[in-house]
Design a protein around this motif. Structure first.
Motif, PDB file in Angstrom:
ATOM      1  N   PHE A  62      43.392  53.054  69.003  1.00 27.83           N
ATOM      2  CA  PHE A  62      42.070  53.646  68.809  1.00 27.83           C
ATOM      3  C   PHE A  62      41.854  54.184  67.395  1.00 27.83           C
ATOM      4  CE2 PHE A  62      42.047  53.677  73.492  1.00 27.83           C
ATOM      5  CZ  PHE A  62      40.826  53.020  73.678  1.00 27.83           C
ATOM      6  N   GLN A  63      42.905  54.231  66.594  1.00 26.75           N
ATOM      7  CA  GLN A  63      42.703  54.555  65.190  1.00 26.75           C
ATOM      8  C   GLN A  63      42.020  53.399  64.457  1.00 26.75           C
ATOM      9  OE1 GLN A  63      46.480  55.701  63.485  1.00 26.75           O
ATOM     10  NE2 GLN A  63      46.750  57.402  64.926  1.00 26.75           N
ATOM     11  N   LYS A  64      42.291  52.171  64.927  1.00 27.29           N
ATOM     12  CA  LYS A  64      41.672  50.993  64.314  1.00 27.29           C
ATOM     13  C   LYS A  64      41.552  49.902  65.371  1.00 27.29           C
ATOM     14  CE  LYS A  64      41.775  48.270  60.084  1.00 27.29           C
ATOM     15  NZ  LYS A  64      42.554  47.910  58.859  1.00 27.29           N
ATOM     16  N   PRO A  65      40.634  50.028  66.329  1.00 27.31           N
ATOM     17  CA  PRO A  65      40.549  49.074  67.437  1.00 27.31           C
ATOM     18  C   PRO A  65      40.210  47.648  67.013  1.00 27.31           C
ATOM     19  CG  PRO A  65      38.669  50.569  67.446  1.00 27.31           C
ATOM     20  CD  PRO A  65      39.642  51.106  66.459  1.00 27.31           C
ATOM     21  N   GLU A  66      39.520  47.497  65.879  1.00 26.04           N
ATOM     22  CA  GLU A  66      39.183  46.150  65.433  1.00 26.04           C
ATOM     23  C   GLU A  66      40.431  45.324  65.120  1.00 26.04           C
ATOM     24  OE1 GLU A  66      38.570  48.987  61.909  1.00 26.04           O
ATOM     25  OE2 GLU A  66      38.156  48.940  64.061  1.00 26.04           O
ATOM     26  N   LYS A  67      41.541  45.990  64.835  1.00 20.70           N
ATOM     27  CA  LYS A  67      42.803  45.283  64.602  1.00 20.70           C
ATOM     28  C   LYS A  67      43.218  44.495  65.834  1.00 20.70           C
ATOM     29  CE  LYS A  67      47.718  46.307  63.868  1.00 20.70           C
ATOM     30  NZ  LYS A  67      48.717  47.390  63.625  1.00 20.70           N
ATOM     31  N   TYR A  68      42.883  44.996  67.015  1.00 19.54           N
ATOM     32  CA  TYR A  68      43.278  44.374  68.277  1.00 19.54           C
ATOM     33  C   TYR A  68      42.148  43.550  68.902  1.00 19.54           C
ATOM     34  CZ  TYR A  68      46.898  47.954  67.855  1.00 19.54           C
ATOM     35  OH  TYR A  68      47.919  48.757  67.407  1.00 19.54           O
ATOM     36  N   LEU A  69      40.925  43.884  68.566  1.00 20.10           N
ATOM     37  CA  LEU A  69      39.783  43.319  69.284  1.00 20.10           C
ATOM     38  C   LEU A  69      38.853  42.503  68.406  1.00 20.10           C
ATOM     39  CD1 LEU A  69      39.057  46.475  71.444  1.00 20.10           C
ATOM     40  CD2 LEU A  69      40.012  44.309  72.263  1.00 20.10           C
ATOM     41  N   ARG A  70      39.389  42.023  67.308  1.00 21.30           N
ATOM     42  CA  ARG A  70      38.627  41.155  66.425  1.00 21.30           C
ATOM     43  C   ARG A  70      39.635  40.278  65.696  1.00 21.30           C
ATOM     44  NH1 ARG A  70      35.667  44.081  61.732  1.00 21.30           N
ATOM     45  NH2 ARG A  70      34.840  45.344  63.460  1.00 21.30           N
ATOM     46  N   PRO A  71      39.352  38.989  65.510  1.00 25.71           N
ATOM     47  CA  PRO A  71      40.285  38.152  64.751  1.00 25.71           C
ATOM     48  C   PRO A  71      40.554  38.771  63.385  1.00 25.71           C
ATOM     49  CG  PRO A  71      38.651  36.785  65.830  1.00 25.71           C
ATOM     50  CD  PRO A  71      38.214  38.214  66.033  1.00 25.71           C
ATOM     51  N   ILE A 216      32.758  44.965  75.014  1.00 21.79           N
ATOM     52  CA  ILE A 216      33.749  45.227  73.963  1.00 21.79           C
ATOM     53  C   ILE A 216      33.641  44.198  72.847  1.00 21.79           C
ATOM     54  CG2 ILE A 216      36.218  45.355  73.469  1.00 21.79           C
ATOM     55  CD1 ILE A 216      36.600  46.520  76.294  1.00 21.79           C
ATOM     56  N   ALA A 217      33.458  42.926  73.198  1.00 12.57           N
ATOM     57  CA  ALA A 217      33.332  41.886  72.171  1.00 12.57           C
ATOM     58  C   ALA A 217      32.163  42.174  71.237  1.00 12.57           C
ATOM     59  CB  ALA A 217      33.153  40.518  72.833  1.00 12.57           C
ATOM     60  N   SER A 218      31.057  42.647  71.795  1.00 10.85           N
ATOM     61  CA  SER A 218      29.867  42.867  70.978  1.00 10.85           C
ATOM     62  C   SER A 218      29.971  44.125  70.115  1.00 10.85           C
ATOM     63  CB  SER A 218      28.616  42.915  71.857  1.00 10.85           C
ATOM     64  OG  SER A 218      28.700  43.920  72.834  1.00 10.85           O
ATOM     65  N   VAL A 219      30.518  45.217  70.671  1.00 12.72           N
ATOM     66  CA  VAL A 219      30.585  46.446  69.865  1.00 12.72           C
ATOM     67  C   VAL A 219      31.635  46.344  68.762  1.00 12.72           C
ATOM     68  CG1 VAL A 219      29.764  47.886  71.760  1.00 12.72           C
ATOM     69  CG2 VAL A 219      32.226  47.657  71.392  1.00 12.72           C
ATOM     70  N   MET A 220      32.634  45.454  68.954  1.00 10.41           N
ATOM     71  CA  MET A 220      33.658  45.280  67.936  1.00 10.41           C
ATOM     72  C   MET A 220      33.277  44.229  66.892  1.00 10.41           C
ATOM     73  SD  MET A 220      36.313  47.280  68.070  1.00 10.41           S
ATOM     74  CE  MET A 220      35.164  48.626  68.359  1.00 10.41           C
ATOM     75  N   SER A 221      32.108  43.620  67.048  1.00 12.23           N
ATOM     76  CA  SER A 221      31.670  42.606  66.078  1.00 12.23           C
ATOM     77  C   SER A 221      30.190  42.825  65.784  1.00 12.23           C
ATOM     78  CB  SER A 221      31.911  41.202  66.621  1.00 12.23           C
ATOM     79  OG  SER A 221      31.446  41.087  67.959  1.00 12.23           O
ATOM     80  N   PRO A 222      29.853  43.909  65.086  1.00 18.07           N
ATOM     81  CA  PRO A 222      28.447  44.257  64.839  1.00 18.07           C
ATOM     82  C   PRO A 222      27.663  43.111  64.203  1.00 18.07           C
ATOM     83  CG  PRO A 222      29.913  46.014  64.106  1.00 18.07           C
ATOM     84  CD  PRO A 222      30.779  44.840  64.440  1.00 18.07           C
ATOM     85  N   GLY A 223      26.498  42.823  64.774  1.00 19.46           N
ATOM     86  CA  GLY A 223      25.627  41.806  64.208  1.00 19.46           C
ATOM     87  C   GLY A 223      25.948  40.378  64.601  1.00 19.46           C
ATOM     88  N   LEU A 224      27.068  40.161  65.265  1.00 22.66           N
ATOM     89  CA  LEU A 224      27.454  38.794  65.621  1.00 22.66           C
ATOM     90  C   LEU A 224      26.570  38.240  66.740  1.00 22.66           C
ATOM     91  CD1 LEU A 224      29.401  36.424  65.209  1.00 22.66           C
ATOM     92  CD2 LEU A 224      30.927  37.492  66.898  1.00 22.66           C
ATOM     93  N   TRP A 267      45.152  51.389  80.034  1.00 26.21           N
ATOM     94  CA  TRP A 267      43.985  50.546  80.315  1.00 26.21           C
ATOM     95  C   TRP A 267      42.690  51.109  79.729  1.00 26.21           C
ATOM     96  CZ3 TRP A 267      44.962  48.588  86.017  1.00 26.21           C
ATOM     97  CH2 TRP A 267      45.821  47.478  85.951  1.00 26.21           C
ATOM     98  N   SER A 268      42.772  52.270  79.083  1.00 28.81           N
ATOM     99  CA  SER A 268      41.592  52.748  78.351  1.00 28.81           C
ATOM    100  C   SER A 268      41.260  51.795  77.213  1.00 28.81           C
ATOM    101  CB  SER A 268      41.827  54.154  77.799  1.00 28.81           C
ATOM    102  OG  SER A 268      42.815  54.151  76.768  1.00 28.81           O
ATOM    103  N   THR A 269      42.253  51.037  76.763  1.00 27.65           N
ATOM    104  CA  THR A 269      42.042  50.085  75.672  1.00 27.65           C
ATOM    105  C   THR A 269      41.093  48.960  76.067  1.00 27.65           C
ATOM    106  OG1 THR A 269      44.010  48.836  76.353  1.00 27.65           O
ATOM    107  CG2 THR A 269      44.311  50.543  74.674  1.00 27.65           C
ATOM    108  N   ILE A 270      40.952  48.705  77.371  1.00 27.47           N
ATOM    109  CA  ILE A 270      40.066  47.631  77.835  1.00 27.47           C
ATOM    110  C   ILE A 270      38.968  48.186  78.744  1.00 27.47           C
ATOM    111  CG2 ILE A 270      41.731  45.779  77.511  1.00 27.47           C
ATOM    112  CD1 ILE A 270      42.461  45.970  80.455  1.00 27.47           C
ATOM    113  N   SER A 271      38.662  49.464  78.570  1.00 25.86           N
ATOM    114  CA  SER A 271      37.607  50.132  79.331  1.00 25.86           C
ATOM    115  C   SER A 271      36.375  50.322  78.452  1.00 25.86           C
ATOM    116  CB  SER A 271      38.087  51.502  79.830  1.00 25.86           C
ATOM    117  OG  SER A 271      39.176  51.366  80.720  1.00 25.86           O
TER     118      SER A 271
END
Length: 364
Positions: A62-71, A216-224, A267-271
């Motif tokens: 959660f310090q940098k979730p885009e590391k896990y949830l974005r290519p 989660i896919a949408s909030v981790m990829s703004p504007g996509l 599982w908070s990571t995928i909530s």
């Protein structure tokens, strides 16, 4: 909400009482409980240190979730079209293929390239999805459609293919890894549609666990993503699995084998509710459909998500229908919901702009 709808209440269906549901999935054995730390990239140390590692893993996430949830970099995966599917090696596991059932806009539809990605519910089968989507595409909404098939999964779980016990599993780490796979693969496909295939707009249309992925896919990829319809969303993944009526077998295998607070932490990571501060990055045009009697995710679990999303995004269209999680597609209200969804997509895509232009041209 329509007053007529409010006046008529529909009895929720408990999925545990469905003989059809039992017949489909009990032939396939449920995996045993496993922390699945290999899927998290954690080395197995003494048990006294392992729990601390798991808590730290989530804190770092959660310090940098885009590391896990974005290519993290431009993927090298090559997308190929095979027998009506767009196929490529999953970004997180190249030995598995991710598929998207692909149907372009109906022939003769001019201009405006718009694509809609459908993310199915748990154990969702492609055949019923494909039937209804084909009908809508060829009658009411002439846009391209894609149906996401998670990496390594069969097309029709429980109907010739094993049940999808990778996405909702007693293997805790594998469940997290599979969610990451889905999120990144969906993001990658969307970029491909826009950058390589020339689509002007791409939206998401999701159901149940597919909505958890889609949010989660949408909030981790703004504007996509340009628009999104998310049907049946919960705040907390752990509560949905451990207290919901659809996953009692999975919950029974997990129960008492892991500290509940540690499970919620992992599982908070995928909530979806964990990403409330990112809700401003949901597509500009977002519609959420919730069921008043959602016993699959839990009533309070759903209400909590509704509160969080409306607090951050009061512009979102939220519709609560007097149905249960398992009866959303029933007649007549389910069809009314679908019509509202179709109307929403039409109003918030360039398809409407094109039709207006055609009407103006013909009037000259």
């Amino acid at each position: 909400m329509d007053k007529m709808w409010q006046a008529k209440k529909y009895k929720a269906v408990d999925i545990r009482n469905s003989n059809l549901q039992k017949k489909k999935f009990t032939d396939y054995p449920l995996p045993s409980f496993d922390l699945g730390i290999d899927y998290l990239g954690i080395s197995k140390l003494e048990n006294t240190f392992l729990e601390n590692q798991l808590w730290q893993y989530v804190d770092e996430w959660f310090q940098k979730p885009e590391k896990y949830l974005r290519p993290n970099e431009a993927p090298r995966s090559r997308i190929e079209e095979k027998e009506g599917f767009l196929v490529f090696p999953s970004l997180l596991n190249n030995s598995q293929s991710t598929k998207f059932k692909y149907d372009p806009q109906p022939k003769g539809t001019p201009g405006r390239k718009v694509a809609l990605i459908h993310i199915m519910h748990w154990n969702g089968r492609i055949k019923p999805y494909n039937r209804i989507i084909s009908f809508v595409r060829n009658t009411a909404l002439p846009i391209s459609t894609l149906i996401h098939i998670p990496a390594g999964r069969g097309l029709n779980p429980g109907n010739g293919d094993p049940a999808d016990h990778d996405s909702v599993s007693p293997n805790i780490g594998k469940t997290i890894f599979r969610a990451r796979q889905d999120v990144q693969d969906i993001q990658f496909m969307t970029r491909h549609l826009k950058e390589k295939m020339g689509y002007e707009q791409v939206g998401l249309f999701s159901y149940s666990i597919g909505s958890l992925r889609g949010i989660i896919a949408s909030v981790m990829s703004p504007g996509l993503f340009d628009f999104g319809i998310f049907q049946m969303v919960s705040d907390d993944f752990t509560e949905a699995v451990m207290k919901g009526v659809a996953t009692t077998d999975v919950a029974g295998e997990i129960d008492e084998k892991i500290n509940y607070q540690l499970l919620k932490k992992l599982w908070s990571t995928i909530s979806p509710g964990s990403y409330s501060k990112y809700f401003s990055s949901l597509p500009e045009n977002t519609r959420i459909v919730q069921c008043e009697y959602d016993f699959v995710f839990g009533l309070e679990n759903v209400r909590r998500f509704n509160g969080k999303v409306m607090e951050q995004r009061s512009d979102i269209e939220l519709e609560i229908v007097p149905l249960s999680h398992t009866t959303l597609g029933s007649f007549p209200i389910g069809w009314r919901v679908m019509w509202n969804n179709i109307s929403y997509i039409y109003r918030h895509t360039k398809m409407r702009e094109y039709k207006r232009a055609m009407i103006f041209t013909r009037s000259l």
